[in-house]
Design a protein around this motif. Structure first.
Motif, PDB file in Angstrom:
ATOM      1  N   PHE A 126       0.494  -1.054  -0.382  1.00 13.35           N
ATOM      2  CA  PHE A 126      -0.226  -0.102  -0.212  1.00 13.35           C
ATOM      3  C   PHE A 126       0.765   1.169  -0.208  1.00 13.35           C
ATOM      4  CE2 PHE A 126      -3.186  -2.634   2.503  1.00 13.35           C
ATOM      5  CZ  PHE A 126      -3.638  -3.705   1.432  1.00 13.35           C
ATOM      6  N   GLU A 127       2.423   1.473   0.852  1.00 12.33           N
ATOM      7  CA  GLU A 127       3.133   2.334   0.377  1.00 12.33           C
ATOM      8  C   GLU A 127       3.715   2.342  -0.621  1.00 12.33           C
ATOM      9  OE1 GLU A 127       5.940   1.473   3.851  1.00 12.33           O
ATOM     10  OE2 GLU A 127       4.044   2.065   4.890  1.00 12.33           O
ATOM     11  N   LEU A 128       3.416   1.452  -1.528  1.00 10.02           N
ATOM     12  CA  LEU A 128       4.295   2.082  -3.070  1.00 10.02           C
ATOM     13  C   LEU A 128       3.664   2.689  -3.475  1.00 10.02           C
ATOM     14  CD1 LEU A 128       6.464  -1.068  -3.623  1.00 10.02           C
ATOM     15  CD2 LEU A 128       7.494   0.873  -3.139  1.00 10.02           C
ATOM     16  N   ILE A 129       2.262   1.667  -3.282  1.00 13.92           N
ATOM     17  CA  ILE A 129       1.338   2.256  -4.459  1.00 13.92           C
ATOM     18  C   ILE A 129       1.002   3.829  -3.705  1.00 13.92           C
ATOM     19  CG2 ILE A 129      -1.473   2.167  -4.904  1.00 13.92           C
ATOM     20  CD1 ILE A 129      -1.385  -0.597  -4.591  1.00 13.92           C
ATOM     21  N   GLU A 130       0.642   4.181  -2.729  1.00  9.85           N
ATOM     22  CA  GLU A 130       0.403   5.852  -2.369  1.00  9.85           C
ATOM     23  C   GLU A 130       2.054   6.790  -3.190  1.00  9.85           C
ATOM     24  OE1 GLU A 130      -0.558   9.541  -0.597  1.00  9.85           O
ATOM     25  OE2 GLU A 130      -1.503   7.035  -0.738  1.00  9.85           O
ATOM     26  N   ALA A 131       2.870   5.963  -2.916  1.00  7.00           N
ATOM     27  CA  ALA A 131       4.262   7.057  -3.448  1.00  7.00           C
ATOM     28  C   ALA A 131       4.081   6.843  -5.199  1.00  7.00           C
ATOM     29  CB  ALA A 131       5.324   5.986  -3.390  1.00  7.00           C
ATOM     30  N   SER A 132       2.938   6.607  -6.246  1.00 12.20           N
ATOM     31  CA  SER A 132       3.192   6.536  -7.003  1.00 12.20           C
ATOM     32  C   SER A 132       1.143   6.542  -7.308  1.00 12.20           C
ATOM     33  CB  SER A 132       3.190   5.483  -8.093  1.00 12.20           C
ATOM     34  OG  SER A 132       2.023   3.943  -7.379  1.00 12.20           O
ATOM     35  N   HIS A 133       0.921   6.914  -6.570  1.00  9.47           N
ATOM     36  CA  HIS A 133      -1.257   6.819  -6.550  1.00  9.47           C
ATOM     37  C   HIS A 133      -1.412   8.051  -4.517  1.00  9.47           C
ATOM     38  CE1 HIS A 133      -0.931   4.159  -9.562  1.00  9.47           C
ATOM     39  NE2 HIS A 133      -2.046   4.326 -10.196  1.00  9.47           N
ATOM     40  N   PRO A 134      -1.304   9.291  -4.816  1.00  4.61           N
ATOM     41  CA  PRO A 134      -0.957   9.998  -3.381  1.00  4.61           C
ATOM     42  C   PRO A 134      -2.838   9.656  -3.339  1.00  4.61           C
ATOM     43  CG  PRO A 134       0.598  11.276  -5.376  1.00  4.61           C
ATOM     44  CD  PRO A 134      -0.213   9.947  -6.388  1.00  4.61           C
ATOM     45  N   GLY A 137      -3.109   4.890  -1.812  1.00  7.58           N
ATOM     46  CA  GLY A 137      -1.902   3.516  -1.568  1.00  7.58           C
ATOM     47  C   GLY A 137      -2.498   3.896   0.496  1.00  7.58           C
ATOM     48  N   ASP A 138      -2.959   4.640   1.486  1.00  5.89           N
ATOM     49  CA  ASP A 138      -3.305   5.587   2.071  1.00  5.89           C
ATOM     50  C   ASP A 138      -5.491   5.047   2.326  1.00  5.89           C
ATOM     51  OD1 ASP A 138      -1.500   6.724   3.768  1.00  5.89           O
ATOM     52  OD2 ASP A 138      -1.989   8.770   2.983  1.00  5.89           O
ATOM     53  N   GLU A 139      -5.857   5.480   1.098  1.00  4.54           N
ATOM     54  CA  GLU A 139      -7.013   4.805   1.926  1.00  4.54           C
ATOM     55  C   GLU A 139      -7.216   3.897   1.212  1.00  4.54           C
ATOM     56  OE1 GLU A 139     -10.727   4.045  -2.135  1.00  4.54           O
ATOM     57  OE2 GLU A 139      -9.150   5.870  -2.501  1.00  4.54           O
TER      58      GLU A 139
END
Length: 238
Positions: A126-134, A137-139
């Motif tokens: 999820f943190e990797l996803i947050e880095a590229s999709h602000p 990932g937190d959602e």
């Protein structure tokens, strides 16, 4: 003959009987193994339960024992990776894995972070996803349901794999779990496995803590070419 007491990550349960069968052909030791979420097993060791070798699904737990003077050494002995399990009906939609994961209408299940390394690895994804999709990932961290591997989680029924059980029972639409369960899940034929591609993949380094000299022979066996072949055959990484 001496008895070796092992605490082992639950994901090793599928390969452990064959490993111990081969180990016993070469040694006179008897091995008694307790399986469970590695984080919870670590707590039991730290609370004083006897353990000669702790086989964890990560490196952090064994290192914690070593740093506390409770282990003689730590060694990585195999690897794992993450995948998505989805229902055949969802697979028929031919959607990309990330598109499905980010779909707020789909329920995402994971193991429990802190208690089970599989859950920790899902949160790393999820943190990797947050880095590229602000924000996305937190959602996912807010939406994800940690349904297994926690101290209060219901036990997965005997003979069932968590992924297929959660999906078949309608508790989730997707499950993030270990690639090593793929052979079992494919044999069941009730869920579809989607690999997570390399840029997003999280490598799980399975590591043992040697807590007693009595388990040295077992530690050496887990590092052997024979053991590595058994792990690979069971769906673990080299």
């Amino acid at each position: 003959m001496s008895d070796i007491r092992v605490f082992a990550a639950g994901s090793l349960r599928i390969v452990w009987p064959e490993l111990m069968r081969q180990f016993k052909l070469q040694n006179r030791h008897t091995v008694t193994t307790d399986f469970g979420p590695a984080g919870l097993l670590l707590q039991r060791i730290e609370q004083g339960e006897p353990c000669h070798l702790f086989a964890s699904a990560n490196s952090a737990h064994p290192q914690r024992l070593f740093d506390a003077g409770r282990a003689l050494t730590t060694r990585i002995f195999t690897h794992n990776s993450l995948c998505l399990s989805i229902s055949p009906s969802l697979a028929a939609e031919k959607r990309e894995w990330l598109d499905m994961l980010l779909d707020p209408s789909l329920r995402v299940a994971t193991s429990t972070p802190l208690s089970d390394p599989s859950g920790d690895y899902a949160w790393e994804l999820f943190e990797l996803i947050e880095a590229s999709h602000p924000t996305r990932g937190d959602e996912l961290k807010r939406r994800a349901m940690p349904l297994v591997g926690g101290p209060e989680s219901p036990a997965v029924p005997a003979g069932k794999v968590a992924a297929s059980w959660l999906l078949e029972s309608g508790q989730a639409d997707l499950f993030i779990g270990y690639q090593s369960y793929s052979p079992l899940l494919k044999a069941e034929g009730k869920v579809v496995i989607l690999p997570i591609p390399a840029p997003w993949q999280i490598q799980a380094d399975y590591t043992f803590a040697l807590c007693s000299r009595e388990a040295e022979a077992l530690g050496e066996f887990l590092l052997s070419k024979e053991a590595k072949a058994l792990f690979h055959r069971a769906g673990f990484g080299r």
